[in-house]
Design a protein around this motif. Structure first.
Motif, mmCIF file in Angstrom:
data_model
loop_
_atom_site.group_PDB
_atom_site.id
_atom_site.type_symbol
_atom_site.label_atom_id
_atom_site.label_comp_id
_atom_site.label_asym_id
_atom_site.label_seq_id
_atom_site.Cartn_x
_atom_site.Cartn_y
_atom_site.Cartn_z
ATOM 1 N N LEU A 1 0.792 -1.287 -0.060
ATOM 2 C CA LEU A 1 -0.062 0.112 -0.128
ATOM 3 C C LEU A 1 0.803 1.347 -0.133
ATOM 4 O O LEU A 1 0.751 2.238 -0.660
ATOM 5 C CB LEU A 1 -0.947 -0.044 1.259
ATOM 6 N N ASP A 2 1.915 1.182 0.643
ATOM 7 C CA ASP A 2 2.663 2.529 0.852
ATOM 8 C C ASP A 2 3.403 2.509 -0.470
ATOM 9 O O ASP A 2 3.687 3.627 -0.939
ATOM 10 C CB ASP A 2 3.997 2.376 1.963
ATOM 11 N N PHE B 1 4.163 5.869 -5.282
ATOM 12 C CA PHE B 1 4.314 5.771 -7.149
ATOM 13 C C PHE B 1 3.101 6.698 -7.579
ATOM 14 O O PHE B 1 3.415 7.269 -8.707
ATOM 15 C CB PHE B 1 3.876 4.389 -7.510
ATOM 16 N N ARG B 2 2.285 7.048 -6.831
ATOM 17 C CA ARG B 2 1.267 7.967 -7.457
ATOM 18 C C ARG B 2 1.522 9.505 -7.054
ATOM 19 O O ARG B 2 1.057 10.474 -7.625
ATOM 20 C CB ARG B 2 -0.131 7.732 -6.619
ATOM 21 N N SER B 3 2.338 9.677 -6.012
ATOM 22 C CA SER B 3 2.926 11.182 -5.417
ATOM 23 C C SER B 3 3.581 11.855 -6.335
ATOM 24 O O SER B 3 4.653 11.161 -7.137
ATOM 25 C CB SER B 3 3.441 10.764 -4.108
ATOM 26 N N LYS B 4 3.642 13.024 -6.392
ATOM 27 C CA LYS B 4 4.363 13.796 -7.292
ATOM 28 C C LYS B 4 5.920 14.028 -6.937
ATOM 29 O O LYS B 4 7.015 13.879 -7.724
ATOM 30 C CB LYS B 4 4.018 15.454 -7.327
ATOM 31 N N VAL C 1 11.846 1.613 1.870
ATOM 32 C CA VAL C 1 13.163 1.439 1.324
ATOM 33 C C VAL C 1 13.027 1.189 -0.115
ATOM 34 O O VAL C 1 13.809 1.569 -0.942
ATOM 35 C CB VAL C 1 13.609 0.103 2.064
ATOM 36 N N PHE C 2 12.210 0.174 -0.631
ATOM 37 C CA PHE C 2 11.859 0.028 -1.930
ATOM 38 C C PHE C 2 11.555 1.362 -2.909
ATOM 39 O O PHE C 2 12.140 1.394 -3.908
ATOM 40 C CB PHE C 2 10.680 -0.993 -2.083
ATOM 41 N N VAL C 3 10.797 1.948 -2.355
ATOM 42 C CA VAL C 3 10.500 3.188 -2.920
ATOM 43 C C VAL C 3 11.758 4.378 -3.075
ATOM 44 O O VAL C 3 11.876 4.786 -4.450
ATOM 45 C CB VAL C 3 9.337 4.248 -2.378
#
Length: 275
Positions: A10-11, A16-19, A109-111
């Motif tokens: 979910l995070d 991924f959707r955020s600017k 961490v992934f993001v």
């Protein structure tokens, strides 16, 4: 474990959707493109050329700007969920605090590391297309170095996010922390040496507790074992460490400080009012 992975997923989707993630991705991918277009790989400085020089230049820039991107985005992670009411919503499900907290950590961490890895892979692919020799040992070492850098500042961000009351305060504290660490790269240390009676060895020891300085020296040491470019501090470092020992110290210190900050952050988070 299932709930932890669900929170991570979910995070990741939300990020991924955020600017800020789009900007983050474009900046580092753009840096690689600019380096190739500007002919960095075709020039030679201090004996470094090709993809080796590009990777050295890229990681030196990352060491300065990656921490502020990570801190500013991460301090909103828990405090933002608390302010928006998402935390209360998540905890209405059969979900433990530990699963929520470390699920957020795993997803973040992934993001934060994905854009850096993507940029490094782009550099290798373009290098292969152009017929440039690929320094695979340096590539894998710098990949691990950037991963360690990301995890360290994520731990700082989660600790701050667990302590502060709102996002604005968290961003202020994060920016102040980054400024202090950047200042202690050169400016503050030089000032201490000139205006105080503190021994140089003490000042250099303080510098080696600064994660930004530590990663910077580790990146340089792979190309310049004598550390000539960092000045007198090289004598102190080389007296205490061999190049291999310094790299081990860098990763060991990163692991210890990350674990410490993550668990202190979790402890504070679990003891505070959650909503």
């Amino acid at each position: 474990m299932k709930n932890l992975l669900l929170i991570s997923k979910l995070d990741i989707i939300e990020s991924f959707r955020s600017k800020w993630f789009i900007v983050y991705l474009l900046i580092f991918s753009g840096l690689i493109a600019i380096f190739f277009v500007s002919g960095v790989t075709n020039s030679r400085v201090l004996g470094f050329s090709g993809l080796t020089r590009l990777l050295l230049l890229f990681i030196q820039i990352c060491i300065v700007i990656v921490p502020i991107f990570i801190l500013i985005s991460t301090v909103r992670s828990i405090s933002g969920d608390r302010e928006s009411g998402l935390l209360e919503y998540f905890l209405s499900f059969p979900l433990s605090l530990k699963e929520y907290y470390f699920g957020k950590v795993l997803g973040r961490v992934f993001v934060v590391f994905t854009p850096l890895l993507f940029a490094l892979i782009i550099s290798v692919l373009i290098g292969i297309i152009k017929g440039t020799k690929i320094p695979w040992d340096i590539f894998f070492f710098y990949t691990l170095l950037l991963l360690a850098l990301s995890v360290v500042f994520l731990s700082f961000g989660f600790l701050i996010s667990s302590i502060v009351k709102n996002q604005e305060m968290g961003q202020g504290v994060a920016f102040l922390l980054w400024l202090i660490l950047i200042a202690f790269l050169d400016i503050a240390l030089i000032g201490l040496m000139l205006k105080s009676a503190i021994r140089e060895t003490t000042i250099y020891a303080i510098a080696l507790l600064n994660p930004i300085e530590l990663f910077r020296i580790a990146a340089i040491s792979l190309f310049d074992p004598n550390l000539a470019v960092i000045g007198p501090a090289a004598y102190f470092i080389l007296d205490k460490f061999t190049p291999t020992m310094f790299i081990i110290y860098t990763f060991g210190y990163s692991i210890i400080i990350s674990i410490f900050c993550f668990f202190i952050g979790y402890y504070v988070f679990s003891k505070k009012d959650l909503v």
